[in-house]
Structure formats: structure tokens, C-alpha cells
Design a protein around this motif. Sequence first.
Motif, PDB file in Angstrom:
ATOM      1  N   ASP A 161       0.797  -1.215   0.000  1.00  0.00           N
ATOM      2  CA  ASP A 161       0.000   0.000   0.000  1.00  0.00           C
ATOM      3  C   ASP A 161       0.841   1.281   0.000  1.00  0.00           C
ATOM      4  OD1 ASP A 161      -1.918  -1.919   0.318  1.00  0.00           O
ATOM      5  OD2 ASP A 161      -2.741  -1.130   2.197  1.00  0.00           O
ATOM      6  N   ASP A 162       0.207   2.329  -0.459  1.00  0.00           N
ATOM      7  CA  ASP A 162       0.652   3.721  -0.320  1.00  0.00           C
ATOM      8  C   ASP A 162       1.689   4.167  -1.355  1.00  0.00           C
ATOM      9  OD1 ASP A 162      -1.008   3.467   1.853  1.00  0.00           O
ATOM     10  OD2 ASP A 162       0.587   3.563   3.358  1.00  0.00           O
ATOM     11  N   HIS A 209      -6.172   3.056  -3.890  1.00  0.00           N
ATOM     12  CA  HIS A 209      -6.140   3.103  -2.419  1.00  0.00           C
ATOM     13  C   HIS A 209      -6.742   4.424  -1.931  1.00  0.00           C
ATOM     14  CE1 HIS A 209      -4.877   1.714   1.464  1.00  0.00           C
ATOM     15  NE2 HIS A 209      -3.779   2.440   1.574  1.00  0.00           N
ATOM     16  N   HIS A 212      -6.124   9.121   0.928  1.00  0.00           N
ATOM     17  CA  HIS A 212      -5.862   8.256   2.089  1.00  0.00           C
ATOM     18  C   HIS A 212      -6.577   8.728   3.360  1.00  0.00           C
ATOM     19  CE1 HIS A 212      -3.531   5.455   4.657  1.00  0.00           C
ATOM     20  NE2 HIS A 212      -3.212   4.858   3.539  1.00  0.00           N
ATOM     21  N   PRO A 256      -7.969   2.659   3.098  1.00  0.00           N
ATOM     22  CA  PRO A 256      -6.886   3.006   4.027  1.00  0.00           C
ATOM     23  C   PRO A 256      -7.264   2.547   5.441  1.00  0.00           C
ATOM     24  CG  PRO A 256      -7.383   4.864   2.584  1.00  0.00           C
ATOM     25  CD  PRO A 256      -8.439   3.819   2.339  1.00  0.00           C
TER      26      PRO A 256
HETATM   27 ZN    ZN Z   1      -2.490   2.946   3.169  1.00  0.00          ZN
END
Ligand code: ZN
Length: 476
Positions: free
Chosen positions: A187-188, A237, A241, A279
Motif C-alpha cells: 500500500d501507499d 487506495h 488516504h 486506508p
Molecule cells: Zn495505506
Amino acid sequence: MIRASVVPAVVLGMSLGLAGCGGGGGDSIPNLASSSGGSVNSSAGSGGANANTGSSAQTGNADTGSKPGTAKPAGGGQGGAENTGSTENTGSTGSTGSTGNTGNTGNTGNTGNTGNTGNTGSTGNTDSAGGSGSAGGTGSTGNTGNTGGSSTPDTTCVDISRCLNLSSVNVARYKDNKRAAASYTFDDGYATSPAIATLFERAGLRATFYIVPGLVANTDWTIWQDLSRRGHEIANHSMTHPDFVATPMTDQMLDTEIVQSQRLIEQKVGVRPLTFAFPYHLSTPRAMALAQQSHMAVRMMDNGEPGYRFAFFDTDHGTDLAGTLSTVNRQLDEAVQGNGWFVAGGHGIDGDGWSPVTTDFLQKHLAYAGTYASSLWIDTFANVSRYRLCRDTVKPDVQALSANKASVKLGGAYNAATCTAPMTVTLPVTAMKEGCKLRARGADGSELPVVIQGGVAYFNAKPGETVSVELVAAGK
Ligand SMILES: [Zn+2]
């Protein structure tokens, strides 16, 4: 004594014939080779007449070659009597018959026996050697008859229904008939994402990267374009966030975080993100409904299935890296044992990003996952999601086309927009005769690889495709 040696051979031959999916063709295999063998026999036939009697017996045996038995007339003397023993050989279908030949050796017609060798077709030949011991040429005449036996070569792989259970053709639980699946998500959009991608590629695998297009760090689009081209999944995602539970959101904010984010990634990467991950794994019913409506699948910590395992690839949920590794490997064990789906959730590696793992950690885990190669399908979250969504709605429709050929159409009430990737079709194998193989061809005539493993044959084909499955001689 001659008989004594012959009889066992006959019995063996019978059992072999039953086991083969070709049914009556139990003897067929030898026949295939026999055509040439037959000629050999005839030459042998030059031997003494007496032996011929023996040949008559053969005639009886070789269902195939019987006609040649005509040779009998030539036959005569004592040798013939013994030959009778050979008759039994013939009875033994095929290859076994060859074994019987050994018995023949004993026969007066011996010479003829040699000929038998030829009859058996290839298999028998070995035995024939023994036959050569026979003195009598007569026997050979009978052999000629055997040659006739060779005439049935094409009956070897004629009956597909004896090899496959065509009433139990199904779509496999996971691709390539694996019992469980695993997907690795990060993620991210951290800076080490390309390094993670390379680690997976070295293992022949692909990963999923959930990016946040509203974050400056995620807007070097060349990175995501490149990873997408390399087969990794670039997924959604959210735009910025947010904590979807703690943040009060209007419909427009939800649309921006979920739908506009998806469109932006599609516009920049060139491939529409098919899956969404919230998230912090936090969502509201409204947000979840919108994410599911706009995406093929949403990543969950728990999807309600007993075999599902979400594994945290970080040190925030365990003690240290060693403890985390042992935990996630155990979770993988459980997912495989439960015929389930292992979904890993990580971030960066080697000091980059939130609670990162390391290159060493990933390598050790992937090596561990590799021990499940025969039972575990590892692919992106989107690819596994698609398969799962389609496996219950794609229905194979089987039609017999001829004795050795059937068609399998991947029909059913599946979602054509979603089910665009190949599914694995399984066909239970009841008895696959040595010397035969299954050949599958797509509608365009292209050959599809067929794998037979653990009593099941399988091939991969796309929903909507019609595949012809044919039982053919292995050499073809
Ligand atoms: Zn995340």
C-alpha cells in the motif's frame, strides 16, 4: 509344460486389456507396431509346415490378425498341437500375447513363433526373441496371420468416454487446478515499490500496488506505468488516504476518494484499476457500496471464508520481523490447508515507509511459499478476484462429437465484462491408456496445453470459448 507357461501370460494380458481405456483394444498397442512386425513374421514363415498348426491357434487369438490364420492349412504335424498353446497367446490380447510367445518357443512350430513376435507388434517382439528358439518354420506361416493383426492400429485411442468422466467436467477451484491462492499487496506507493516488484519478478511472480494518486509521492506516473507494463497490478487506495470512518463525508467526497481516484489512475497509467483497498481497512457501508459498485473487488481483512487469511507484512502487528515471518508463514499453511486465499498486506521494504519489512523477509517468505508450488496459485489481487468471481458462473457444456472427440463450451450466466481471463477446466481421468494422449484445441485451432495430474486432466480456456478435446495416439 508349454501350456503351463502360456496360461499365466494370457491372464496377464487380459487384465491389461481391461485397464486400458481403449477397451477391447487392449491388444491394440502391439498392433500398432505390428504392421512392420507382420512382415517380419512372414519371412519367418519359411519354416516347417508342422508348426503351422500352431498358427491356426494364433488365428483364433489375434482378433485382429485372425484372417491371416488362413495360413493354417499349411500347418500339420505335432508341432501344431503345441501351437494350440499359442492360441491361448493370441487370446491374451496384445502385448501380453507376446509374453505368451515365450511359451510358444516351446512349440514345435517354433519358427513360427518368431513370427509371432512380429505379431505382437512391438511389445511382443521382445518375447519373440524367445520364440526364435523354436525350430519349426511352419509355425511362421501362422504368423503371417498375425500380421493381419497389425491392421488395427487406429483402434488404440478410439473411445474417449473410457478415459474421461465426461459427466463430471468442472471449473477448477483455482487456476491450474491449484487448491489455494495467494496475493501480495503493498500500500501507499512507497519509493521501494519498484524494488519489491523486482523481487517478485525474480520469483516469477507479480504483486499488487495500491496507490494514492492525490499524494505527491504517488504522482511519478512513469513508475506505475512501468510496473503495470511489467504485469503488476496498479490499484486504487483512494485519492488522499482518509479515514473513511472518522471523516464525515459527503457523497461528492466519497465520489472523489473512490471513483475520481480510480479514473485518475486509469488516465495516468493507462489501465483501469480493478480493485480497491480502504486506508486503515476502515470503511462505512456507504463507502463500501460505492467501492464495490465501481470496482471488480475490494480488499478485505476478513471476507467471511474459513480459508481466507489476511497477513500483515509489517512489525506493527507482531513482535519483530522473525516473529512476523513465522506468523505469516503459518497463515499461509492455514490458507492452503483450508483451500483458501492468502492475502498479504505490506508497505515498503528496507527502512522505507510505514513499518517496513525487508528484502530478506520477502525472500524467505517467497521461498517458503514456493514449497507449495503444486498447490498454490500466486497472482495479483485482481487476477485471483476475477477467477473467484467467475468460477461459480462459468459452466462447461460437454457434447460428444465422435467416439474419440468431445467439445467443451465454457458457457453459463457469467459476467462477460468481468470474466475475460482463462479459467481452468478439469476432466476426471478414469483410465488413460499408455500410448494415448488428450489433445485440446481452441476454436481457432490453436492447441491448448493439457496437463494430467492426480487423476485429473485440465486445460485453460476463456469463458465463451469452445474447446475440442480429442483422444489421440501419443505420437500424433
Ligand atoms: Zn495505506
